[in-house]
Write a protein that holds these residues in place. Structure first.
Motif, PDB file in Angstrom:
ATOM      1  N   TYR A 176     -19.849 -20.598  -4.941  1.00 16.00           N
ATOM      2  CA  TYR A 176     -19.045 -19.814  -5.559  1.00 16.00           C
ATOM      3  C   TYR A 176     -19.526 -19.062  -6.852  1.00 16.00           C
ATOM      4  O   TYR A 176     -19.918 -20.030  -7.763  1.00 16.00           O
ATOM      5  CB  TYR A 176     -17.659 -20.099  -5.702  1.00 16.00           C
ATOM      6  N   THR A 177     -19.278 -18.214  -7.158  1.00 18.03           N
ATOM      7  CA  THR A 177     -19.254 -17.345  -8.527  1.00 18.03           C
ATOM      8  C   THR A 177     -18.320 -17.985  -9.390  1.00 18.03           C
ATOM      9  O   THR A 177     -17.244 -18.267  -8.796  1.00 18.03           O
ATOM     10  CB  THR A 177     -19.636 -15.878  -8.512  1.00 18.03           C
ATOM     11  N   ASP A 178     -18.528 -18.015 -10.624  1.00 17.63           N
ATOM     12  CA  ASP A 178     -17.419 -18.166 -11.506  1.00 17.63           C
ATOM     13  C   ASP A 178     -16.385 -17.267 -11.489  1.00 17.63           C
ATOM     14  O   ASP A 178     -14.913 -18.022 -11.660  1.00 17.63           O
ATOM     15  CB  ASP A 178     -17.865 -18.132 -13.051  1.00 17.63           C
TER      16      ASP A 178
ATOM     17  N   ALA B 241     -18.807 -25.956  -4.175  1.00 14.05           N
ATOM     18  CA  ALA B 241     -18.482 -25.147  -5.533  1.00 14.05           C
ATOM     19  C   ALA B 241     -19.816 -24.217  -5.766  1.00 14.05           C
ATOM     20  O   ALA B 241     -19.575 -23.173  -6.415  1.00 14.05           O
ATOM     21  CB  ALA B 241     -18.152 -26.229  -6.541  1.00 14.05           C
TER      22      ALA B 241
ATOM     23  N   GLU C 223     -15.380 -15.955  -8.497  1.00 13.80           N
ATOM     24  CA  GLU C 223     -14.622 -16.329  -7.256  1.00 13.80           C
ATOM     25  C   GLU C 223     -13.721 -17.897  -7.551  1.00 13.80           C
ATOM     26  O   GLU C 223     -12.655 -18.172  -7.122  1.00 13.80           O
ATOM     27  CB  GLU C 223     -15.869 -16.484  -6.166  1.00 13.80           C
ATOM     28  N   ILE C 224     -14.352 -18.585  -8.416  1.00 10.94           N
ATOM     29  CA  ILE C 224     -13.683 -20.202  -8.847  1.00 10.94           C
ATOM     30  C   ILE C 224     -12.419 -19.696  -9.407  1.00 10.94           C
ATOM     31  O   ILE C 224     -11.287 -20.155  -8.955  1.00 10.94           O
ATOM     32  CB  ILE C 224     -14.545 -20.818  -9.623  1.00 10.94           C
TER      33      ILE C 224
ATOM     34  N   LYS D 109     -19.292 -27.648  -9.545  1.00  7.61           N
ATOM     35  CA  LYS D 109     -20.356 -26.636  -9.627  1.00  7.61           C
ATOM     36  C   LYS D 109     -21.630 -27.056 -10.557  1.00  7.61           C
ATOM     37  O   LYS D 109     -22.956 -26.974  -9.832  1.00  7.61           O
ATOM     38  CB  LYS D 109     -20.030 -25.452  -9.849  1.00  7.61           C
TER      39      LYS D 109
ATOM     40  N   GLU E  68      -9.540 -24.867 -11.771  1.00 14.40           N
ATOM     41  CA  GLU E  68     -10.658 -24.031 -12.086  1.00 14.40           C
ATOM     42  C   GLU E  68     -11.736 -25.019 -12.827  1.00 14.40           C
ATOM     43  O   GLU E  68     -12.835 -24.994 -12.521  1.00 14.40           O
ATOM     44  CB  GLU E  68     -10.327 -22.841 -12.884  1.00 14.40           C
TER      45      GLU E  68
ATOM     46  N   ILE F  99      -9.902 -18.264  -6.820  1.00 11.98           N
ATOM     47  CA  ILE F  99      -9.490 -19.508  -5.797  1.00 11.98           C
ATOM     48  C   ILE F  99      -8.288 -20.127  -6.599  1.00 11.98           C
ATOM     49  O   ILE F  99      -7.318 -20.551  -6.191  1.00 11.98           O
ATOM     50  CB  ILE F  99     -10.603 -20.084  -5.299  1.00 11.98           C
TER      51      ILE F  99
ATOM     52  N   LEU G 111     -11.199 -16.575   0.141  1.00 11.94           N
ATOM     53  CA  LEU G 111     -12.054 -17.516  -0.454  1.00 11.94           C
ATOM     54  C   LEU G 111     -11.262 -18.852  -0.472  1.00 11.94           C
ATOM     55  O   LEU G 111     -11.936 -19.927  -0.118  1.00 11.94           O
ATOM     56  CB  LEU G 111     -12.120 -17.116  -1.934  1.00 11.94           C
TER      57      LEU G 111
END
Length: 99
Positions: free
Chosen positions: A84-86, A81, A88-89, A68, A61, A92, A31
């Motif tokens: 990405y899902t929360d 942003a 995935e964030i 996002k 984050e 990362i 990711l």
């Protein structure tokens, strides 16, 4: 006939079984690879793009979630942003961020 039915069912099971890569379960490293294109492989940007090297995971984050939700404006980060899902964030940020 019975063998053909069992073979067909087995093939259907293999074809429809979820594969992690196809089901959207990417590793944090995978990711975060997208970040390197602009922020550098080590997070130290060579140009005008802000460096993320040395930033805390919580800060990364927070910033990604702000992009996002359009609370933070950027040139392309808002669009990136949103992809990405929360979860995935968070992954990362944890992967890229310092402790």
């Amino acid at each position: 006939m019975k063998r053909r039915v069992l073979t067909t069912l087995a093939i259907i099971g293999l074809v429809t079984a979820p594969l992690p890569a196809l089901a959207g379960e990417a590793s944090p490293s995978m990711l975060a690879d997208a970040c390197a294109a602009c922020h550098g492989t080590d997070g130290k940007s060579p140009g005008a793009i802000p460096s993320i090297q040395g930033k805390k995971a919580g800060y990364i984050e927070q910033q990604l979630k702000a992009f996002k939700t359009d609370q933070q404006q950027g040139t392309v980060m808002n669009r990136i942003a949103k992809g990405y899902t929360d979860q995935e964030i968070a992954a990362i940020a944890k992967h890229l961020g310092s402790k």
